[in-house]
Design a protein around this motif. Structure first.
Motif, PDB file in Angstrom:
ATOM      1  N   GLN A  29      36.321 -32.610  11.223  1.00  0.00           N
ATOM      2  CA  GLN A  29      35.799 -31.335  10.082  1.00  0.00           C
ATOM      3  C   GLN A  29      34.538 -32.612   9.291  1.00  0.00           C
ATOM      4  O   GLN A  29      33.526 -32.250   9.441  1.00  0.00           O
ATOM      5  CB  GLN A  29      36.610 -31.405   9.595  1.00  0.00           C
ATOM      6  CG  GLN A  29      35.720 -29.765   8.521  1.00  0.00           C
ATOM      7  CD  GLN A  29      35.687 -28.774   8.709  1.00  0.00           C
ATOM      8  OE1 GLN A  29      36.722 -28.405   9.581  1.00  0.00           O
ATOM      9  NE2 GLN A  29      35.299 -27.345   8.122  1.00  0.00           N
ATOM     10  N   ALA A  52      36.054 -24.567  12.619  1.00  0.00           N
ATOM     11  CA  ALA A  52      36.832 -25.391  14.671  1.00  0.00           C
ATOM     12  C   ALA A  52      37.426 -24.118  15.403  1.00  0.00           C
ATOM     13  O   ALA A  52      37.846 -23.162  14.282  1.00  0.00           O
ATOM     14  CB  ALA A  52      37.255 -26.104  13.385  1.00  0.00           C
ATOM     15  N   TRP A 103      33.391 -25.214  18.431  1.00  0.00           N
ATOM     16  CA  TRP A 103      33.305 -25.188  16.947  1.00  0.00           C
ATOM     17  C   TRP A 103      32.375 -23.857  17.428  1.00  0.00           C
ATOM     18  O   TRP A 103      31.828 -23.717  17.981  1.00  0.00           O
ATOM     19  CB  TRP A 103      32.236 -25.889  16.557  1.00  0.00           C
ATOM     20  CG  TRP A 103      33.083 -27.372  16.141  1.00  0.00           C
ATOM     21  CD1 TRP A 103      33.413 -28.148  17.123  1.00  0.00           C
ATOM     22  CD2 TRP A 103      33.744 -27.710  14.692  1.00  0.00           C
ATOM     23  NE1 TRP A 103      34.857 -29.566  16.707  1.00  0.00           N
ATOM     24  CE2 TRP A 103      34.255 -28.703  14.335  1.00  0.00           C
ATOM     25  CE3 TRP A 103      33.504 -27.063  13.651  1.00  0.00           C
ATOM     26  CZ2 TRP A 103      34.524 -29.660  14.062  1.00  0.00           C
ATOM     27  CZ3 TRP A 103      34.002 -27.895  12.400  1.00  0.00           C
ATOM     28  CH2 TRP A 103      34.704 -28.752  12.501  1.00  0.00           C
TER      29      TRP A 103
END
Length: 127
Positions: A29, A52, A103
């Motif tokens: 992340q 995500a 994503w």
């Protein structure tokens, strides 16, 4: 490719003495978002968020507290509001984990999926 240096905190270590598997997601992340912030124009960063949708992680070697670790992020492609990234977490030449992730780009105001302009996509996706 974008290289993100990773800091390992004592709280990242689990009861088996190595970095807990869930911490790798935190690293991915951080790395993908920093990549975006580094290549996109400031106004695009302000107008867009990333969430995500999916991660596939292949763990190869354990990671320990004093390891020097980096995450190499490669943007593979963009399709509509979705982007596919590969993040390779390394200690020197050793691959510790490889993460394939999908994503979704969101409009920061409406929180709805948003397509990126081609000129922005070209900044981080290989031609």
């Amino acid at each position: 490719m974008y290289r993100h240096e990773i800091g390992i905190d004592p709280s990242d270590i689990d009861h088996m003495g190595h970095v807990n598997n869930s911490v790798y997601l935190k690293w991915v992340q951080e790395a993908v978002v920093r990549y975006w912030e580094g290549v996109a124009p400031a106004d695009a960063v302000t107008r867009h968020l990333w969430v995500a949708l999916k991660h596939e992680i292949e763990f190869r070697r354990p990671t320990f507290l004093n390891d020097v670790v980096v995450a190499d992020v490669i943007a593979e492609r963009v399709q509509g509001a979705k982007a596919l990234f590969t993040t390779v977490i390394r200690r020197g030449e050793d691959v510790l984990a490889e993460v394939k992730s999908t994503w979704c780009c969101l409009d920061a105001t409406s929180m709805r999926p948003a397509r990126l302009a081609k000129d922005i996509v070209s900044r981080f996706v290989p031609a």
